[in-house]
Scaffold this motif. Structure first.
Motif, mmCIF file in Angstrom:
data_model
loop_
_atom_site.group_PDB
_atom_site.id
_atom_site.type_symbol
_atom_site.label_atom_id
_atom_site.label_comp_id
_atom_site.label_asym_id
_atom_site.label_seq_id
_atom_site.Cartn_x
_atom_site.Cartn_y
_atom_site.Cartn_z
ATOM 1 N N ASN A 134 21.068 140.023 82.574
ATOM 2 C CA ASN A 134 19.993 140.915 83.030
ATOM 3 C C ASN A 134 18.604 140.450 82.561
ATOM 4 O O ASN A 134 17.760 141.262 82.185
ATOM 5 N N SER A 135 18.382 139.142 82.592
ATOM 6 C CA SER A 135 17.120 138.617 82.055
ATOM 7 C C SER A 135 16.190 138.030 83.114
ATOM 8 O O SER A 135 15.095 137.577 82.780
ATOM 9 N N PHE A 136 16.610 138.042 84.382
ATOM 10 C CA PHE A 136 15.788 137.477 85.453
ATOM 11 C C PHE A 136 15.653 138.483 86.596
ATOM 12 O O PHE A 136 16.517 139.324 86.812
ATOM 13 N N ASP A 137 14.566 138.350 87.328
ATOM 14 C CA ASP A 137 14.336 139.192 88.506
ATOM 15 C C ASP A 137 14.827 138.531 89.794
ATOM 16 O O ASP A 137 15.021 139.210 90.804
ATOM 17 N N PHE A 138 15.019 137.207 89.750
ATOM 18 C CA PHE A 138 15.418 136.482 90.963
ATOM 19 C C PHE A 138 16.072 135.180 90.524
ATOM 20 O O PHE A 138 15.643 134.556 89.555
ATOM 21 N N VAL A 139 17.110 134.777 91.243
ATOM 22 C CA VAL A 139 17.752 133.473 91.033
ATOM 23 C C VAL A 139 17.738 132.721 92.349
ATOM 24 O O VAL A 139 18.102 133.273 93.397
ATOM 25 N N ILE A 140 17.312 131.470 92.300
ATOM 26 C CA ILE A 140 17.434 130.593 93.458
ATOM 27 C C ILE A 140 18.375 129.458 93.086
ATOM 28 O O ILE A 140 18.477 129.087 91.912
ATOM 29 N N SER A 175 27.515 133.692 87.904
ATOM 30 C CA SER A 175 26.499 133.602 86.853
ATOM 31 C C SER A 175 25.187 134.238 87.295
ATOM 32 O O SER A 175 24.513 134.908 86.499
ATOM 33 N N ALA A 176 24.815 134.044 88.550
ATOM 34 C CA ALA A 176 23.588 134.663 89.059
ATOM 35 C C ALA A 176 23.675 136.180 88.953
ATOM 36 O O ALA A 176 22.714 136.851 88.557
ATOM 37 N N ALA A 177 24.834 136.744 89.306
ATOM 38 C CA ALA A 177 25.004 138.188 89.238
ATOM 39 C C ALA A 177 24.919 138.692 87.800
ATOM 40 O O ALA A 177 24.512 139.835 87.558
ATOM 41 N N ALA A 178 25.295 137.852 86.844
ATOM 42 C CA ALA A 178 25.248 138.262 85.442
ATOM 43 C C ALA A 178 23.837 138.228 84.883
ATOM 44 O O ALA A 178 23.432 139.123 84.127
ATOM 45 N N VAL A 179 23.054 137.212 85.245
ATOM 46 C CA VAL A 179 21.747 137.038 84.598
ATOM 47 C C VAL A 179 20.622 137.790 85.301
ATOM 48 O O VAL A 179 19.564 138.009 84.715
ATOM 49 N N VAL A 180 20.838 138.197 86.554
ATOM 50 C CA VAL A 180 19.770 138.884 87.276
ATOM 51 C C VAL A 180 19.817 140.381 86.966
ATOM 52 O O VAL A 180 20.877 140.944 86.677
ATOM 53 N N LYS A 181 18.674 141.013 87.007
ATOM 54 C CA LYS A 181 18.581 142.441 86.741
ATOM 55 C C LYS A 181 19.087 143.246 87.945
ATOM 56 O O LYS A 181 19.121 142.718 89.065
ATOM 57 N N PRO A 182 19.459 144.512 87.741
ATOM 58 C CA PRO A 182 19.858 145.351 88.879
ATOM 59 C C PRO A 182 18.782 145.372 89.956
ATOM 60 O O PRO A 182 17.590 145.474 89.660
ATOM 61 N N ARG A 183 19.204 145.208 91.194
ATOM 62 C CA ARG A 183 18.339 145.120 92.373
ATOM 63 C C ARG A 183 17.518 143.830 92.379
ATOM 64 O O ARG A 183 16.571 143.693 93.156
ATOM 65 N N GLY A 184 17.907 142.888 91.535
ATOM 66 C CA GLY A 184 17.256 141.580 91.558
ATOM 67 C C GLY A 184 17.739 140.752 92.735
ATOM 68 O O GLY A 184 18.726 141.084 93.397
#
Length: 270
Positions: A134-140, A175-184
């Motif tokens: 939950n440390s990012f707002d967006f993952v590409i 991994s993206a789902a783990a590190v992105v914030k809710p609604r990210g």
């Protein structure tokens, strides 16, 4: 696409391997990348970056960042965004760090950092590697999506960057789902034949998915798909109008392609 500088700036490390220094977004940022071995950035990175909304102002992770083209293209277009360039290969991570140190990127340097880490790690190992939940707002992400038989290459670094492995999309998207914030947000670029694997991986994690197909010419089949989705959303997949790279005659890029390639437009129109 990218104009090469004839000289290497003195700020670069003297032991930087054989490389080129290339201008992107009409010189608004520069990329230091391997001359021959490894992955060289191009239109895929620009399309991926263009999937991020123009008003984005949060913290972005670029999975498999290479030398940093996609992340820097986001920062170039989104002046309030910050980015972490996540790269497993120590050699490519060094190119990314050298890219950030380039004098032409001084206006972006305080908004970007490089993290050498394997995005396929899970649980505590992933957090210990620097990818906290939950440390990012967006993952590409631009995962290696060539089948082994498609583009055989003796270059190990290039093979690592290009050739896919079984279950790759599941591991990267997990991994993206783990590190992105809710609604990210999540955005990725791949080949059309990989759509099923991608949809399987995002199911139960990301929703409100949008897909855009990329065609080389109006009469040609798609060669890429770009998918964007939102963590925890429940909406179904929608298919957006395609991007056509070239017109019917010649190899000149379309106006929309030029705008996306130069950071003057977003891929999904927002």
């Amino acid at each position: 696409m990218a104009a090469q500088a004839m000289e290497t700036p003195g700020a670069l490390a003297p032991d930087t391997p054989a490389h080129t220094v290339d201008a992107f977004h009409r010189g608004r940022f520069w990329l230091v990348q391997p001359r021959q071995s490894g992955h060289r950035a191009g239109m895929d990175a620009m399309m991926l970056a263009a999937a991020v909304p123009s008003a984005f102002s949060g913290r972005l992770a670029d999975f498999g960042a290479g030398a940093g083209a996609a992340a820097l293209a986001v920062l170039s277009r989104c002046p309030a965004a910050h980015a972490v360039l996540v790269e497993r290969s120590a050699e490519m991570a060094a190119f990314a760090a050298t890219t950030l140190a380039h004098p032409g990127n001084a206006h972006l340097g305080d908004r970007a950092s490089v993290l050498t880490a394997d995005v396929t790690l899970s649980g505590r190992a992933r957090g210990e590697a620097g990818l906290a939940d939950n440390s990012f707002d967006f993952v590409i992400m631009n995962p290696p999506f060539n089948a082994a038989e498609d583009r055989a290459t003796p270059d190990a670094l290039r093979r690592q960057a290009h050739v896919t492995q079984d279950g790759l999309f599941e591991r990267w998207i997990r991994s993206a789902a783990a590190v992105v914030k809710p609604r990210g947000g999540l955005a990725l670029i791949a080949r059309p034949e990989q759509l099923v694997a991608i949809l399987d991986a995002i199911e139960g994690r990301f929703g409100d998915a949008e897909m855009l197909c990329v065609h080389p010419r109006p009469e040609a089949a798609a060669i890429r798909i770009v998918i964007r989705a939102v963590l925890g959303a429940r909406g179904k997949l929608s298919v957006r109008p395609p991007l056509t790279l070239h017109g019917l005659s010649g190899n000149e890029p379309t106006e929309r392609t030029e705008m996306i390639n130069n950071g003057l437009a977003s891929l999904f129109g927002d």
